[in-house]
Scaffold this motif. Structure first.
Motif, short mmCIF file in Angstrom:
data_model
loop_
_atom_site.label_atom_id
_atom_site.label_comp_id
_atom_site.label_asym_id
_atom_site.label_seq_id
_atom_site.Cartn_x
_atom_site.Cartn_y
_atom_site.Cartn_z
N VAL A 176 -33.63 2.39 9.19
CA VAL A 176 -33.20 2.26 7.84
C VAL A 176 -33.98 3.19 7.03
CG1 VAL A 176 -33.33 0.72 5.75
CG2 VAL A 176 -32.71 -0.46 7.92
N GLN A 177 -34.97 3.37 7.13
CA GLN A 177 -35.79 4.53 6.52
C GLN A 177 -35.05 5.99 6.73
OE1 GLN A 177 -37.57 4.12 3.84
NE2 GLN A 177 -38.02 6.28 3.30
N ALA A 178 -34.90 6.17 7.98
CA ALA A 178 -34.44 7.47 8.51
C ALA A 178 -33.28 7.68 7.97
CB ALA A 178 -34.14 7.60 9.93
N MET A 179 -32.15 6.60 8.05
CA MET A 179 -30.73 6.77 7.23
C MET A 179 -30.85 6.81 5.61
SD MET A 179 -29.29 3.45 9.21
CE MET A 179 -27.68 3.31 8.13
N ASN A 214 -41.62 -2.70 12.48
CA ASN A 214 -40.35 -3.07 12.99
C ASN A 214 -39.41 -2.05 13.37
OD1 ASN A 214 -37.85 -4.37 13.50
ND2 ASN A 214 -37.97 -5.84 11.89
N PRO A 215 -38.79 -1.94 14.45
CA PRO A 215 -38.04 -0.65 14.74
C PRO A 215 -36.84 -0.49 13.70
CG PRO A 215 -38.61 -1.76 16.82
CD PRO A 215 -39.22 -2.67 15.56
N LEU A 216 -36.34 -1.69 13.27
CA LEU A 216 -35.29 -1.55 12.35
C LEU A 216 -35.77 -0.90 11.03
CD1 LEU A 216 -32.46 -2.79 11.61
CD2 LEU A 216 -33.38 -4.71 10.58
N SER A 217 -36.91 -0.96 10.68
CA SER A 217 -37.29 -0.34 9.41
C SER A 217 -37.35 1.26 9.67
CB SER A 217 -38.76 -0.87 8.98
OG SER A 217 -38.80 -2.16 8.63
N SER A 218 -37.68 1.73 10.73
CA SER A 218 -37.69 3.20 10.91
C SER A 218 -36.36 3.78 10.91
CB SER A 218 -38.32 3.40 12.10
OG SER A 218 -39.57 3.01 12.58
N PRO A 259 -39.85 8.83 10.05
CA PRO A 259 -38.76 7.89 10.39
C PRO A 259 -37.65 8.28 11.45
CG PRO A 259 -38.40 8.60 8.06
CD PRO A 259 -39.62 9.04 8.50
N LEU A 260 -37.32 9.55 11.17
CA LEU A 260 -36.14 9.90 12.24
C LEU A 260 -36.81 10.07 13.53
CD1 LEU A 260 -33.56 11.01 12.78
CD2 LEU A 260 -34.18 13.54 12.31
N LEU A 261 -38.12 10.88 13.80
CA LEU A 261 -38.53 10.91 15.09
C LEU A 261 -38.90 9.44 15.49
CD1 LEU A 261 -40.15 12.48 17.29
CD2 LEU A 261 -42.26 12.52 15.75
N SER A 262 -39.38 8.74 14.85
CA SER A 262 -39.70 7.10 15.29
C SER A 262 -38.51 6.46 15.37
CB SER A 262 -40.37 6.27 13.92
OG SER A 262 -41.65 6.95 13.52
N SER A 263 -37.28 6.62 14.89
CA SER A 263 -36.19 5.86 15.26
C SER A 263 -35.72 6.40 16.62
CB SER A 263 -35.11 6.26 14.40
OG SER A 263 -35.21 5.80 13.21
N LEU A 264 -35.64 7.79 16.96
CA LEU A 264 -35.23 8.48 18.21
C LEU A 264 -36.16 7.80 19.25
CD1 LEU A 264 -34.44 11.96 17.10
CD2 LEU A 264 -32.82 10.07 17.49
N LEU A 265 -37.37 7.88 19.30
CA LEU A 265 -38.75 7.18 20.10
C LEU A 265 -38.24 5.78 20.49
CD1 LEU A 265 -41.80 8.93 18.95
CD2 LEU A 265 -40.42 9.57 20.97
N TRP A 266 -37.90 5.04 19.31
CA TRP A 266 -37.71 3.70 19.38
C TRP A 266 -36.50 3.22 20.21
CZ3 TRP A 266 -41.15 -0.16 19.27
CH2 TRP A 266 -41.97 -0.04 18.14
N VAL A 267 -35.33 4.09 19.96
CA VAL A 267 -34.17 4.01 20.72
C VAL A 267 -34.20 4.27 22.07
CG1 VAL A 267 -31.71 5.12 21.01
CG2 VAL A 267 -32.60 4.19 18.58
N ALA A 278 -47.05 2.84 6.75
CA ALA A 278 -47.41 2.79 8.26
C ALA A 278 -46.77 4.15 8.90
CB ALA A 278 -46.52 1.58 9.05
N LEU A 279 -47.25 4.70 10.02
CA LEU A 279 -46.97 5.94 10.65
C LEU A 279 -45.41 5.90 10.95
CD1 LEU A 279 -48.18 8.56 11.39
CD2 LEU A 279 -48.44 7.57 13.77
N PRO A 280 -44.63 4.97 11.43
CA PRO A 280 -43.23 5.01 11.74
C PRO A 280 -42.60 5.51 10.79
CG PRO A 280 -44.29 3.41 12.77
CD PRO A 280 -45.24 3.78 12.03
N LEU A 281 -42.91 4.90 9.43
CA LEU A 281 -42.11 5.18 8.22
C LEU A 281 -42.24 6.61 7.57
CD1 LEU A 281 -41.85 1.80 6.42
CD2 LEU A 281 -40.38 2.72 8.20
N GLN A 282 -43.52 7.00 8.04
CA GLN A 282 -43.79 8.50 7.61
C GLN A 282 -42.92 9.73 8.19
OE1 GLN A 282 -47.82 9.71 6.69
NE2 GLN A 282 -48.61 7.40 6.89
#
Length: 288
Positions: A235-238, A229-233, A259-267, A253-257
């Motif tokens: 939240v974990q980044a924060m 879930n993009p929201l999880s990335s 999280p900052l990069l995943s969040s930017l990619l999701w956005v 999962a990879l996005p949570l490992q």
């Protein structure tokens, strides 16, 4: 709402929107700023519109911190109240789509958008102003929650740069949710339909994430959904940027490992995907 025209002044609406009398109309920046003021003017006249970003988040903080917090364990001995705050902030920012969708649908139904189209303004300024005013609206809630968090024991335990970056990630996620709100507000015809669709989709998604409980405690099939879930990335980044939780283990999962990069990619990815759909939906609705 009525409008009056004065050749020496311009066009003035009952909502306080003023367009100076000039052949080419006001600049794009003035168009956006005037529309933002018009949107925020409703909050000043109806302060109860702030309940969703003031009373509701504070209620969630207090309920989960004092009622449910003792029953929810977080790995690594992390303070649950510190772990909780980023999740509630992200949930509140996700609910910004409610504000955009209902506000836009209301303006469309009342014919306000049609009146704007009769003025010398660009159509894009309407969407940009709606997005900006929604971010301001949601940012008020973030400030309220930050202050509430300080009262219940939450702290940012990192440096200033990481602290600011955490808020940037949060606002970026809110920007994505605004485009979703524009799609819903443009497609649906009534406020009741907008509220029904937004509630039955956005609300469960904010809980099917790492916002209030660790995904490790969920069934395997649900954990996969929660971790991707993009929201999880976000939240974990924060949490990591603010020092509220350690990095997750290799079993996550990879996005949570990352999280900052995943969040930017999701956005970026979701904005590129949803923004054109939102613009087309708004354009189709305003051309009916």
């Amino acid at each position: 709402m009525s409008t009056v025209a004065d050749p020496a002044v311009g066009t003035t609406s009952a909502d306080g929107f003023v367009v100076p009398a000039r052949p080419d109309g006001p600049s794009f920046g003035r168009q956006v700023s005037a529309l933002v003021r018009r949107n925020l003017f409703h909050i000043r006249r109806q302060p109860e519109n702030l309940a969703d970003v003031t009373i509701q988040p504070v209620m969630f903080v207090l309920l989960f911190a004092y009622v449910f917090g003792g029953a929810i364990a977080v790995a690594g001995g992390v303070n649950y109240r510190e772990w909780l705050l980023p999740g509630i902030m992200a949930q509140t920012m996700a609910f910004s789509s409610f504000v955009v969708a209902s506000g836009l649908c209301n303006d469309l139904n009342k014919g306000i958008i049609d009146r704007f189209r009769s003025l010398p303004i660009q159509r894009a300024s309407i969407l940009i102003a709606r997005s900006a005013s929604s971010l301001i609206h949601s940012s008020i809630g973030v400030v309220v929650m930050s202050l509430t968090g300080l009262i219940v024991g939450w702290r940012i335990r990192s440096n200033l740069l990481d602290a600011l970056l955490g808020y940037v990630v949060l606002v970026g996620f809110g920007f994505v949710m605004i485009w979703i709100g524009i799609v819903v507000g443009s497609r649906l015809k009534t406020i009741e339909a907008v509220n029904g669709v937004m509630f039955t989709t956005t609300f469960p998604i904010t809980f099917l994430a790492n916002t209030f409980a660790p995904p490790e405690s969920m069934p395997d099939w649900l954990r996969v959904f929660a971790e991707w879930n993009p929201l999880s990335s976000v939240v974990q980044a924060m949490r990591e940027l603010w020092g509220n939780a350690p990095a997750v283990g290799p079993e996550a999962a990879l996005p949570l490992q990352y999280p900052l990069l995943s969040s930017l990619l999701w956005v970026v990815g979701l904005t590129v995907l949803i923004a054109p759909i939102a613009i087309r939906a708004f354009d189709a609705r305003t051309r009916d």
